[in-house]
Design a protein around this motif. Structure first.
Motif, mmCIF file in Angstrom:
data_model
loop_
_atom_site.group_PDB
_atom_site.id
_atom_site.type_symbol
_atom_site.label_atom_id
_atom_site.label_comp_id
_atom_site.label_asym_id
_atom_site.label_seq_id
_atom_site.Cartn_x
_atom_site.Cartn_y
_atom_site.Cartn_z
ATOM 1 N N VAL A 75 7.501 9.270 4.041
ATOM 2 C CA VAL A 75 7.997 9.137 3.182
ATOM 3 C C VAL A 75 8.205 7.882 3.205
ATOM 4 O O VAL A 75 8.252 7.065 1.596
ATOM 5 C CB VAL A 75 9.738 10.221 2.838
ATOM 6 N N ASN A 76 8.365 7.108 3.728
ATOM 7 C CA ASN A 76 8.750 5.759 3.643
ATOM 8 C C ASN A 76 6.963 4.668 3.013
ATOM 9 O O ASN A 76 7.609 3.773 2.117
ATOM 10 C CB ASN A 76 8.954 5.300 5.285
ATOM 11 N N THR A 77 6.493 5.355 3.647
ATOM 12 C CA THR A 77 5.287 4.628 3.479
ATOM 13 C C THR A 77 4.666 5.339 1.723
ATOM 14 O O THR A 77 4.042 4.125 1.189
ATOM 15 C CB THR A 77 4.309 4.658 4.113
ATOM 16 N N PHE A 82 4.722 3.064 -3.893
ATOM 17 C CA PHE A 82 4.704 3.348 -5.246
ATOM 18 C C PHE A 82 5.814 2.329 -5.691
ATOM 19 O O PHE A 82 5.732 1.754 -6.861
ATOM 20 C CB PHE A 82 5.486 4.718 -5.386
ATOM 21 N N PHE A 83 6.173 1.492 -5.003
ATOM 22 C CA PHE A 83 7.006 0.309 -5.702
ATOM 23 C C PHE A 83 6.781 -0.840 -5.261
ATOM 24 O O PHE A 83 6.790 -1.086 -6.677
ATOM 25 C CB PHE A 83 8.509 0.547 -4.592
ATOM 26 N N PHE A 84 5.941 -0.672 -4.698
ATOM 27 C CA PHE A 84 5.488 -2.436 -4.954
ATOM 28 C C PHE A 84 3.711 -2.149 -5.888
ATOM 29 O O PHE A 84 4.078 -2.987 -6.659
ATOM 30 C CB PHE A 84 4.697 -2.207 -3.724
ATOM 31 N N PHE A 85 3.647 -1.216 -5.833
ATOM 32 C CA PHE A 85 2.399 -0.609 -7.322
ATOM 33 C C PHE A 85 3.435 -1.159 -8.992
ATOM 34 O O PHE A 85 2.741 -1.731 -9.187
ATOM 35 C CB PHE A 85 1.799 0.332 -6.927
ATOM 36 N N LEU A 86 3.792 -0.702 -8.563
ATOM 37 C CA LEU A 86 5.158 -0.750 -9.919
ATOM 38 C C LEU A 86 5.884 -1.927 -10.538
ATOM 39 O O LEU A 86 5.623 -2.556 -11.195
ATOM 40 C CB LEU A 86 6.173 0.474 -9.835
ATOM 41 N N SER A 87 6.343 -2.620 -9.284
ATOM 42 C CA SER A 87 6.626 -4.006 -8.673
ATOM 43 C C SER A 87 5.212 -4.772 -9.401
ATOM 44 O O SER A 87 5.799 -6.160 -10.431
ATOM 45 C CB SER A 87 7.675 -3.981 -7.923
ATOM 46 N N GLY A 108 1.189 -8.454 -3.826
ATOM 47 C CA GLY A 108 1.632 -7.353 -4.107
ATOM 48 C C GLY A 108 0.893 -5.748 -4.235
ATOM 49 O O GLY A 108 1.303 -5.114 -4.057
ATOM 50 N N PHE A 109 -0.146 -5.977 -5.482
ATOM 51 C CA PHE A 109 -1.571 -5.616 -4.811
ATOM 52 C C PHE A 109 -2.186 -5.145 -3.495
ATOM 53 O O PHE A 109 -2.657 -4.845 -3.461
ATOM 54 C CB PHE A 109 -1.905 -5.906 -5.783
ATOM 55 N N LEU A 110 -2.422 -6.220 -2.922
ATOM 56 C CA LEU A 110 -2.998 -6.398 -1.217
ATOM 57 C C LEU A 110 -1.639 -5.805 -0.772
ATOM 58 O O LEU A 110 -2.364 -4.445 -0.193
ATOM 59 C CB LEU A 110 -2.629 -8.005 -0.654
ATOM 60 N N GLY A 116 -0.326 1.833 0.700
ATOM 61 C CA GLY A 116 -0.966 3.203 0.463
ATOM 62 C C GLY A 116 -2.340 3.854 1.659
ATOM 63 O O GLY A 116 -2.611 4.640 1.721
ATOM 64 N N VAL A 117 -2.694 2.862 2.277
ATOM 65 C CA VAL A 117 -4.029 3.139 3.765
ATOM 66 C C VAL A 117 -3.055 4.023 4.686
ATOM 67 O O VAL A 117 -3.261 5.162 5.685
ATOM 68 C CB VAL A 117 -4.622 1.816 3.918
ATOM 69 N N ASN A 118 -1.866 3.192 4.946
ATOM 70 C CA ASN A 118 -0.935 3.934 5.890
ATOM 71 C C ASN A 118 -0.210 5.335 5.539
ATOM 72 O O ASN A 118 0.103 6.175 5.996
ATOM 73 C CB ASN A 118 0.592 3.203 5.884
ATOM 74 N N SER A 119 -0.144 5.007 4.276
ATOM 75 C CA SER A 119 0.396 6.782 3.516
ATOM 76 C C SER A 119 -0.557 8.142 3.853
ATOM 77 O O SER A 119 -0.328 9.075 4.645
ATOM 78 C CB SER A 119 0.333 6.538 2.019
ATOM 79 N N PHE A 120 -2.029 6.592 3.478
ATOM 80 C CA PHE A 120 -3.202 8.217 4.063
ATOM 81 C C PHE A 120 -3.527 8.929 5.019
ATOM 82 O O PHE A 120 -3.315 9.829 5.346
ATOM 83 C CB PHE A 120 -4.575 7.588 3.654
ATOM 84 N N LEU A 121 -3.051 7.209 6.334
ATOM 85 C CA LEU A 121 -2.660 7.865 7.965
ATOM 86 C C LEU A 121 -2.150 8.567 8.376
ATOM 87 O O LEU A 121 -1.344 9.429 8.925
ATOM 88 C CB LEU A 121 -2.813 7.199 8.065
ATOM 89 N N ALA A 122 -0.622 7.959 7.010
ATOM 90 C CA ALA A 122 0.679 9.303 7.492
ATOM 91 C C ALA A 122 0.487 10.802 7.453
ATOM 92 O O ALA A 122 0.992 11.419 8.150
ATOM 93 C CB ALA A 122 1.966 8.873 6.358
#
Length: 159
Positions: A75-77, A82-87, A108-110, A116-122
């Motif tokens: 949930v954190n990642t 989402f918020f970093f992509f949006l901002s 910001g995109f980096l 995003g990679v961490n979300s995939f692994l999570a």
């Protein structure tokens, strides 16, 4: 005796009366005031991620077994992605092409990519069930395996 021009100021200095009355003065502000910016959003992601990193590095997540740590990390990642992509997208759209804003968009995109990679692994870790529940199952398995060895040694006919 002084004239009214001399009363306004002398030796090229503005008097207090000209400043208070709002008359034109050489001491007018030359820059626009900077509006305060809310930086709580980016810093909060950093703090929460840092706290979770500390919890996982110190193995404190094993001390609190009733929390699903894999889901918490997911949930954190995901929210941070989402918020970093949006901002970053908003800043890229309203960019004034200054060096700082261009650098902020790039970083910001980096950061979005890393989260995003961490979300995939999570997600993979959450689907496998490799959280604190997995550690509890492993310890139960080891206890059962040790107990079964003791039973096997007690019965030599099985050996």
């Amino acid at each position: 005796m002084r004239t009214t021009e001399d009363a306004e100021g002398f030796d090229g200095e503005a008097s207090n009366t000209s400043m208070i009355s709002g008359a034109s003065s050489p001491y007018q502000p030359t820059t626009e005031p900077v509006l305060s910016r809310n930086v709580l959003g980016g810093i909060s992601c950093f703090v929460v991620t840092g706290v979770l990193l500390l919890i996982f590095c110190l193995n404190l997540h094993t001390k609190v077994p009733h929390v699903n740590w894999s889901l918490t990390d997911l949930v954190n990642t995901a929210a941070s992605t989402f918020f970093f992509f949006l901002s970053s997208l908003v800043l890229a759209c309203i960019n004034h092409n200054t060096g700082a804003e261009i650098a902020a968009v790039i970083f910001g995109f980096l950061v979005t990519g890393v989260y995003g990679v961490n979300s995939f692994l999570a997600v993979r870790r959450w689907r496998r069930g490799n959280g604190c529940q997995g550690a509890a199952q492993t310890s139960e398995y080891m206890r059962a395996r040790t107990a079964s060895r003791g039973e096997m040694e007690a019965r030599p006919e099985l050996a």
